[in-house]
Scaffold this motif. Structure first.
Motif, PDB file in Angstrom:
ATOM      1  N   PHE A  14       0.840  -1.199   0.000  1.00 22.94           N
ATOM      2  CA  PHE A  14       0.000   0.000   0.000  1.00 22.94           C
ATOM      3  C   PHE A  14       0.874   1.246   0.000  1.00 22.94           C
ATOM      4  O   PHE A  14       1.848   1.340   0.752  1.00 22.94           O
ATOM      5  CB  PHE A  14      -0.923  -0.028   1.223  1.00 22.94           C
ATOM      6  N   ILE A  15       0.559   2.199  -0.844  1.00 20.26           N
ATOM      7  CA  ILE A  15       1.279   3.482  -0.949  1.00 20.26           C
ATOM      8  C   ILE A  15       0.273   4.615  -0.744  1.00 20.26           C
ATOM      9  O   ILE A  15      -0.825   4.572  -1.321  1.00 20.26           O
ATOM     10  CB  ILE A  15       1.931   3.660  -2.331  1.00 20.26           C
ATOM     11  N   MET A  16       0.617   5.570   0.079  1.00 16.29           N
ATOM     12  CA  MET A  16      -0.307   6.699   0.285  1.00 16.29           C
ATOM     13  C   MET A  16       0.438   7.917   0.825  1.00 16.29           C
ATOM     14  O   MET A  16       1.448   7.798   1.515  1.00 16.29           O
ATOM     15  CB  MET A  16      -1.394   6.284   1.293  1.00 16.29           C
ATOM     16  N   GLY A  17      -0.122   9.092   0.497  1.00 19.17           N
ATOM     17  CA  GLY A  17       0.284  10.356   1.095  1.00 19.17           C
ATOM     18  C   GLY A  17      -0.994  11.128   1.378  1.00 19.17           C
ATOM     19  O   GLY A  17      -2.093  10.686   0.986  1.00 19.17           O
ATOM     20  N   ALA A 186       4.825 -11.322 -10.955  1.00 22.47           N
ATOM     21  CA  ALA A 186       5.113 -10.411  -9.839  1.00 22.47           C
ATOM     22  C   ALA A 186       4.808 -11.106  -8.514  1.00 22.47           C
ATOM     23  O   ALA A 186       3.974 -12.004  -8.460  1.00 22.47           O
ATOM     24  CB  ALA A 186       4.257  -9.150  -9.968  1.00 22.47           C
ATOM     25  N   ASP A 187       5.510 -10.666  -7.451  1.00 18.50           N
ATOM     26  CA  ASP A 187       5.249 -11.250  -6.128  1.00 18.50           C
ATOM     27  C   ASP A 187       4.065 -10.579  -5.444  1.00 18.50           C
ATOM     28  O   ASP A 187       3.538 -11.095  -4.465  1.00 18.50           O
ATOM     29  CB  ASP A 187       6.488 -11.087  -5.247  1.00 18.50           C
ATOM     30  N   GLY A 188       3.673  -9.418  -5.983  1.00 24.59           N
ATOM     31  CA  GLY A 188       2.552  -8.689  -5.399  1.00 24.59           C
ATOM     32  C   GLY A 188       2.265  -7.439  -6.198  1.00 24.59           C
ATOM     33  O   GLY A 188       2.823  -7.244  -7.296  1.00 24.59           O
ATOM     34  N   VAL A 189       1.376  -6.606  -5.649  1.00 25.33           N
ATOM     35  CA  VAL A 189       0.971  -5.379  -6.339  1.00 25.33           C
ATOM     36  C   VAL A 189       1.088  -4.183  -5.408  1.00 25.33           C
ATOM     37  O   VAL A 189       0.816  -4.294  -4.193  1.00 25.33           O
ATOM     38  CB  VAL A 189      -0.487  -5.483  -6.853  1.00 25.33           C
ATOM     39  N   ALA A 190       1.514  -3.068  -5.966  1.00 25.47           N
ATOM     40  CA  ALA A 190       1.586  -1.805  -5.227  1.00 25.47           C
ATOM     41  C   ALA A 190       0.423  -0.935  -5.692  1.00 25.47           C
ATOM     42  O   ALA A 190       0.201  -0.783  -6.897  1.00 25.47           O
ATOM     43  CB  ALA A 190       2.910  -1.100  -5.492  1.00 25.47           C
ATOM     44  N   VAL A 191      -0.353  -0.442  -4.744  1.00 36.59           N
ATOM     45  CA  VAL A 191      -1.535   0.346  -5.093  1.00 36.59           C
ATOM     46  C   VAL A 191      -1.655   1.607  -4.243  1.00 36.59           C
ATOM     47  O   VAL A 191      -1.253   1.614  -3.070  1.00 36.59           O
ATOM     48  CB  VAL A 191      -2.844  -0.469  -4.920  1.00 36.59           C
ATOM     49  N   ILE A 192      -2.220   2.649  -4.862  1.00 39.83           N
ATOM     50  CA  ILE A 192      -2.580   3.849  -4.122  1.00 39.83           C
ATOM     51  C   ILE A 192      -4.116   3.937  -4.080  1.00 39.83           C
ATOM     52  O   ILE A 192      -4.750   3.569  -3.097  1.00 39.83           O
ATOM     53  CB  ILE A 192      -1.962   5.132  -4.730  1.00 39.83           C
ATOM     54  N   THR A 193      -4.714   4.333  -5.198  1.00 29.48           N
ATOM     55  CA  THR A 193      -6.155   4.626  -5.224  1.00 29.48           C
ATOM     56  C   THR A 193      -7.059   3.475  -4.796  1.00 29.48           C
ATOM     57  O   THR A 193      -8.029   3.680  -4.057  1.00 29.48           O
ATOM     58  CB  THR A 193      -6.558   5.043  -6.661  1.00 29.48           C
ATOM     59  N   ALA A 194      -6.743   2.282  -5.240  1.00 27.95           N
ATOM     60  CA  ALA A 194      -7.635   1.133  -4.981  1.00 27.95           C
ATOM     61  C   ALA A 194      -7.920   0.965  -3.492  1.00 27.95           C
ATOM     62  O   ALA A 194      -8.967   0.422  -3.117  1.00 27.95           O
ATOM     63  CB  ALA A 194      -7.024  -0.149  -5.554  1.00 27.95           C
TER      64      ALA A 194
END
Ligand SMILES: Cc1ncsc1CCOP(=O)(O)O
Ligand SMILES: C=C1C=NC(C)=NC1=N
Ligand SMILES: [Mg+2]
Length: 219
Positions: A14-17, A186-194
């Protein structure tokens, strides 16, 4: 942390600001981790992003949430902030400085690098990157200056060329398309909006985790 453990942590990245969520960032993060997010990156960037003390304060608050869930806390771009908080790692892009210098500057910390092709991937791993962020896989409105949308092709190409380091796909990913990204290798997914813009961030994280696992079954 060994490569196997790091690959496990890459599942729902998870990515967020502050600019990515209209409600309270701490609450969204707490819910995302409750729902199953496996790693968090603080990415305070773009118009209206926090600077100075308020930036540091938010980062510290989010770091505390990650500590409570025993989830790695990564900082995007800002090496000073990473050092100041003794965060678990740093994520940088191709234009964020000399990768070998950055690697030397943060011994023992996780270093993630955004890559877009085999050449960039090989270079990042040669200098000691711990994981790779590959994308944009699908169109995204979150980051305006991305490289061209690439689909799964680069992930497949990296795996076919013997790159077995931890990889997350990023860009326009949601529970409805995440399984294709892990199926591609891929080993996983990086997401912001979802997750950050979802009514129920816990449900969003959980659905993403299920989709990621589904794709892994068939790769
Ligand atoms: C930071 C970044 N790098 C490539 S696409 C992207 C934005 C991903 O955001 P979203 O998950 O909302 O598409
Ligand atoms: C651009 C990026 C690509 N990949 C990851 C994991 N984070 C980022 N900020
Ligand atoms: Mg960057």
């Amino acid at each position: 942390m060994n490569q196997y453990m790091l690959k496990e942590k890459m599942k729902v990245y998870f990515i967020m600001g502050s600019t990515n969520c209209s409600t309270d960032a701490e609450e969204v993060l707490e819910k995302a981790l409750k729902g199953g997010a496996t790693l968090f990156q603080f990415r305070e960037k773009g118009t209206g992003c926090l600077e100075g003390g308020s930036r540091t304060e938010l980062a510290m608050a989010l770091q505390k949430v990650c500590r409570r869930y025993n989830v790695p806390f990564i900082i995007n771009d800002d090496i000073q902030l990473m050092k100041h908080l003794d965060a678990d790692g740093l994520h940088v892009g191709q234009e964020d400085g000399d990768l070998a210098e950055i690697r030397k500057a943060i011994p023992g910390k996780l270093l993630g690098v955004s890559v877009h092709n085999l050449k960039e991937a090989r270079h990042a791993l040669e200098v000691g990157a711990d994981y790779l962020g590959v994308g944009p896989i699908y169109p995204t409105g979150t980051k305006t200056d991305t490289r061209p949308v690439m689909g799964y092709s680069v992930i497949r190409e990296l795996r076919e060329n013997g790159i077995d380091a931890p990889i997350v796909g990023i860009g326009g990913i949601s529970a409805s398309n995440a399984s294709g990204v892990t199926q591609a290798g891929a080993d996983g997914v990086a997401v912001i909006t979802a997750i950050s813009s979802h009514q129920e961030p816990d449900e969003a994280a959980y659905e993403l985790l299920k989709s990621v696992e589904k794709g892994k079954e068939s790769n």
